[in-house]
Scaffold this motif. Structure first.
Motif, short mmCIF file in Angstrom:
data_model
loop_
_atom_site.label_atom_id
_atom_site.label_comp_id
_atom_site.label_asym_id
_atom_site.label_seq_id
_atom_site.Cartn_x
_atom_site.Cartn_y
_atom_site.Cartn_z
N CYS A 30 0.83 -1.17 0.05
CA CYS A 30 0.08 0.01 -0.06
C CYS A 30 0.72 1.29 -0.01
O CYS A 30 1.32 1.76 1.23
CB CYS A 30 -1.01 -0.02 1.31
SG CYS A 30 -2.06 1.16 1.18
N TYR A 69 2.25 -1.10 4.88
CA TYR A 69 2.26 0.46 4.66
C TYR A 69 3.25 1.21 5.44
O TYR A 69 3.56 0.50 6.62
CB TYR A 69 0.98 1.22 5.07
CG TYR A 69 0.97 2.73 5.47
CD1 TYR A 69 1.06 3.67 4.55
CD2 TYR A 69 1.08 3.16 6.83
CE1 TYR A 69 1.12 5.08 4.86
CE2 TYR A 69 1.21 4.32 6.97
CZ TYR A 69 1.16 5.43 6.09
OH TYR A 69 1.37 6.74 6.33
N ALA A 125 -2.28 6.03 3.38
CA ALA A 125 -2.80 4.74 2.93
C ALA A 125 -3.77 4.87 1.98
O ALA A 125 -4.11 3.47 1.53
CB ALA A 125 -3.03 3.99 4.22
#
Length: 462
Positions: A30, A69, A125
């Motif tokens: 991500c 992330y 994100a």
């Protein structure tokens, strides 16, 4: 139905209908989204249909094992954690996603700065997008930002979710077979309510003295213990394994304590401030207290130009505030304050005021040998001298005011206040100028007025 070979599968549909997208990739990352793409009009994701489906995407991005992330900031938290999940849960429960920073900080039991960090990670994100950004509005009020809950495109690609529609209005219509197990796990996580875990530090590293554990010693209770040696018992060691810190010294005053200390000293020592309030005086003299002034310096600054009579000080705090206005800037250096105090103590106005107080407070005093000698000298001068008698002896015994001490001067003034004839004798012996220097103008004028009216002065008239 899936294609038999992966080469026939499309990673993403080029049309609005993405039914052909069935690829599953659990290792999809991500990537952080730039600030310009964190708005509803520029995001590449789709609007979540409800809070539960949005929380599945949040749990997918915040998985600590997958590490999908990582924040691009150099300060604050770098990855999502339980605090991020708690803040996301509060945002998912809102009908209109317009959370205030103070509201989220109170719900998550953290600071407002922490809330800002985690909201920034949710935006990076791709899970939140600005619908309108808040800020300062009219009359100094802060307006909260309005967010839209977004499911990022990386989530759809990782689980093989097929969508229809264009832009943020896409809707899911199916999912790949390989992604069903993962979406089920994420749905279970989204259904549970996550709370922040608070670390609890034990009281001591060893076992506790409870009924279950039996005692405070970490050793087995049935094991044999070796008694200490006699040399160890007889050594008399004075050192303690946990020595206590010495706290017998005086406590250091802080700024507020120093202000109240100066106010108490002023009320105690300055006569015209004895009826004032310590809280008011501490606030009025706060600049002087912060600069390290003493109560004597504050009194000298207040009475520098003119003395203050305690009977005339109807509002001492207001008078002090008027006299001290700007003095902490005028006398900022300690050397200038010392010169100011010296000049105030030696000023003629202050000296005259002190003398007037001494004259008013003077009562009946005992005539000492010095006063009697001065009276004998004056009577000898006033008596008519014999014919041909030389007056050198009387002139030699004349009173010299320059050699008198302060106590002797006060005795002469007290005696002159009770006997006007004594004042007339001093006028004849010393002259008008020296007599007025010795007795002050007030006593001389009062005595001359009584003598002019031929009225004897009573014993307690003065």
């Amino acid at each position: 139905m899936q294609h038999r070979t992966p080469a026939c599968q499309l990673s993403r549909a080029t049309r609005g209908d993405s039914r052909q997208n069935s690829t599953t990739d659990n290792g999809t990352q991500c990537p952080p989204i730039a600030p310009a793409c964190q708005w509803l009009t520029t995001t590449t994701g789709r609007i979540a249909t409800d809070g539960h489906s949005w929380m599945t995407a949040v749990h997918w991005a915040a998985d600590p094992k997958a590490k999908r992330y990582t924040s691009t900031r150099t300060h604050g938290p770098r990855t999502m954690n339980a605090t991020t999940i708690v803040i996301a849960q509060e945002c998912a429960n809102l009908k209109t996603c317009r959370p205030g920073i103070a509201y989220l900080a109170r719900k998550a039991k953290c600071s407002e700065r922490t809330v800002e960090y985690h909201l920034g990670m949710l935006r990076e994100a791709g899970l939140l997008a600005y619908q309108s950004k808040g800020g300062r509005v009219a009359q100094g009020m802060d307006e909260a930002s309005v967010y839209e809950r977004i499911i990022p495109a990386a989530f759809d690609e990782a689980l093989g979710i097929r969508t229809i529609g264009e832009g943020v209005q896409q809707r899911p219509v199916g999912i790949a077979e390989e992604g069903r197990k993962l979406i089920g796990k994420l749905a279970k996580k989204a259904a549970r309510k996550v709370r922040r875990s608070r670390p609890r530090t034990p009281v001591s590293g060893g076992k506790r003295c409870t009924l279950m554990e039996g005692g405070t010693s970490p050793a087995f209770p049935a094991a044999s213990s070796i008694p200490p040696s006699e040399t160890g018992l007889a050594s008399g060691s004075s050192s303690h394994p946990t020595p206590k810190k010495a706290t017998s010294g005086p406590r250091k005053l802080n700024r507020v304590g120093r202000r109240y200390q100066l106010a108490t000293e002023l009320i105690t020592n300055v006569p015209w401030l004895q009826r004032a309030s310590a809280a008011r005086i501490s606030w009025i003299a706060r600049h002087c207290a912060d600069a390290g002034w003493t109560w004597r310096e504050v009194q000298a600054a207040a009475e520098e130009h003119s003395p203050i009579d305690p009977a005339e000080a109807r509002r001492p705090s207001g008078l002090l505030a008027h006299r001290l206005k700007g003095v902490h800037v005028l006398y900022a250096a300690p050397a200038s304050r010392r010169l100011m105090v010296t000049a105030w103590e030696d000023s003629r106005a202050q000296e005259h005021f002190r003398h007037a107080e001494y004259d008013q407070a003077a009562g009946p005093v005992t005539v000492t040998e010095t006063a009697l000698e001065a009276m004998r000298t004056i009577h000898a001068v006033l008596q008519p001298t014999a014919a041909g008698e030389d007056c050198t002896e009387h002139e030699e015994g004349a009173l010299d005011i320059e050699t008198l001490t302060r106590a002797e001067v006060l005795e002469h003034r007290a005696f002159a206040a009770h006997d006007p004839e004594y004042v007339s004798g001093l006028l004849a012996a010393l002259g008008d100028q020296d007599a007025r220097r010795l007795l002050t103008h007030r006593l001389v004028d009062q005595a001359l007025t009584l003598l002019r009216l031929n009225a004897p002065a009573p014993a307690n008239a003065f």
